[in-house]
Design a protein around this motif. Sequence first.
Motif, mmCIF file in Angstrom:
data_model
loop_
_atom_site.group_PDB
_atom_site.id
_atom_site.type_symbol
_atom_site.label_atom_id
_atom_site.label_comp_id
_atom_site.label_asym_id
_atom_site.label_seq_id
_atom_site.Cartn_x
_atom_site.Cartn_y
_atom_site.Cartn_z
ATOM 1 N N ASP A 130 -8.951 -32.972 42.673
ATOM 2 C CA ASP A 130 -9.337 -32.237 41.465
ATOM 3 C C ASP A 130 -10.797 -32.501 41.109
ATOM 4 O O ASP A 130 -11.541 -31.581 40.731
ATOM 5 C CB ASP A 130 -8.444 -32.635 40.291
ATOM 6 N N ILE A 131 -11.203 -33.758 41.239
ATOM 7 C CA ILE A 131 -12.584 -34.130 40.901
ATOM 8 C C ILE A 131 -13.573 -33.470 41.853
ATOM 9 O O ILE A 131 -14.610 -32.940 41.423
ATOM 10 C CB ILE A 131 -12.747 -35.666 40.919
ATOM 11 N N THR A 142 -16.437 -30.849 40.569
ATOM 12 C CA THR A 142 -17.847 -31.250 40.665
ATOM 13 C C THR A 142 -18.571 -30.583 41.832
ATOM 14 O O THR A 142 -19.783 -30.762 41.994
ATOM 15 C CB THR A 142 -17.978 -32.776 40.812
ATOM 16 N N GLY A 143 -17.836 -29.832 42.648
ATOM 17 C CA GLY A 143 -18.460 -29.147 43.767
ATOM 18 C C GLY A 143 -18.860 -30.052 44.911
ATOM 19 O O GLY A 143 -19.795 -29.746 45.661
ATOM 20 N N CYS A 144 -18.147 -31.164 45.087
ATOM 21 C CA CYS A 144 -18.460 -32.109 46.162
ATOM 22 C C CYS A 144 -17.508 -31.936 47.337
ATOM 23 O O CYS A 144 -16.332 -31.629 47.153
ATOM 24 C CB CYS A 144 -18.368 -33.550 45.645
ATOM 25 N N SER A 167 -22.972 -34.562 53.612
ATOM 26 C CA SER A 167 -22.968 -33.399 52.727
ATOM 27 C C SER A 167 -22.023 -32.315 53.237
ATOM 28 O O SER A 167 -21.598 -31.448 52.464
ATOM 29 C CB SER A 167 -24.383 -32.823 52.587
ATOM 30 N N GLN A 168 -21.671 -32.380 54.529
ATOM 31 C CA GLN A 168 -20.748 -31.396 55.098
ATOM 32 C C GLN A 168 -19.305 -31.899 55.109
ATOM 33 O O GLN A 168 -18.421 -31.218 55.631
ATOM 34 C CB GLN A 168 -21.185 -31.019 56.520
ATOM 35 N N ILE A 222 -23.115 -40.312 46.378
ATOM 36 C CA ILE A 222 -24.564 -40.165 46.444
ATOM 37 C C ILE A 222 -25.088 -39.339 45.276
ATOM 38 O O ILE A 222 -26.097 -39.680 44.648
ATOM 39 C CB ILE A 222 -24.977 -39.516 47.779
ATOM 40 N N ARG A 223 -24.387 -38.262 44.940
ATOM 41 C CA ARG A 223 -24.839 -37.425 43.816
ATOM 42 C C ARG A 223 -24.702 -38.177 42.494
ATOM 43 O O ARG A 223 -25.554 -38.024 41.599
ATOM 44 C CB ARG A 223 -24.041 -36.116 43.789
#
Length: 223
Positions: free
Chosen positions: A199-200, A204-206, A98-99, A214-215
């Motif tokens: 860009d993705i 999407t805030g990833c 996640s980091q 995972i999301r």
Amino acid sequence: MPDLISVLIVDDDPVICRGLSAIINATADLTVAGVAPNGKEALSLAEKTNPNIALVDVNMPDMDGVETTRQFRLRFPQIAVIILTAFEQEGALAQCLSQGARAFLTKDTPPQKLIGLVRRISEGDTVISSNAAKVLTKVLGQQFTAANTEIDRDFAESVAVLPKHLRPVFDLLAQAKTNKEIAANLHLSTATVRSYSSDIYMLTGCAGKGELAIRAHRANLSS
């Protein structure tokens, strides 16, 4: 002569550090940028040496691998983090992902596999083995709180409005495909795949491919 891939080793075990240093320095296109026993010293060394890759242990004194990965993402986003771990550390794997960690590597990985992984990451790939992906989906799947449900809903909404040209790339990123695999599948250059992927992630805030995969799984958007 191509530029050397510089690697910062971050581990509090001197035996591991010596072993990794020997493997890296014996490889023509790799070099050791420095060795640090914890995250605090690693950040200081990174500022001085600007390595391409940081091999980061999960369990360290003063600043562990999770916080070190977070700090690298904030302060040195150009440096790719590969986590050194054992797969039983499931919670730590999920947090590092996640980091923005780009790959997971067990300490008993054969030298040639380690070298190949470092090269792939230096080219912009994110590498998540099927084993690691199963662990991560299991851990994150156990974290279904109301807040996470809202986050997943927001993620799904951001995916729904992705520009049309990005959606095929998203679908393959959600399957944790490598950049080369995506490029071959969609008949794109790897440079274009990297650009579309960036860009993705932004839309999407990833933090990266791992978190996106995972999301997407949690939001039922991966096939």
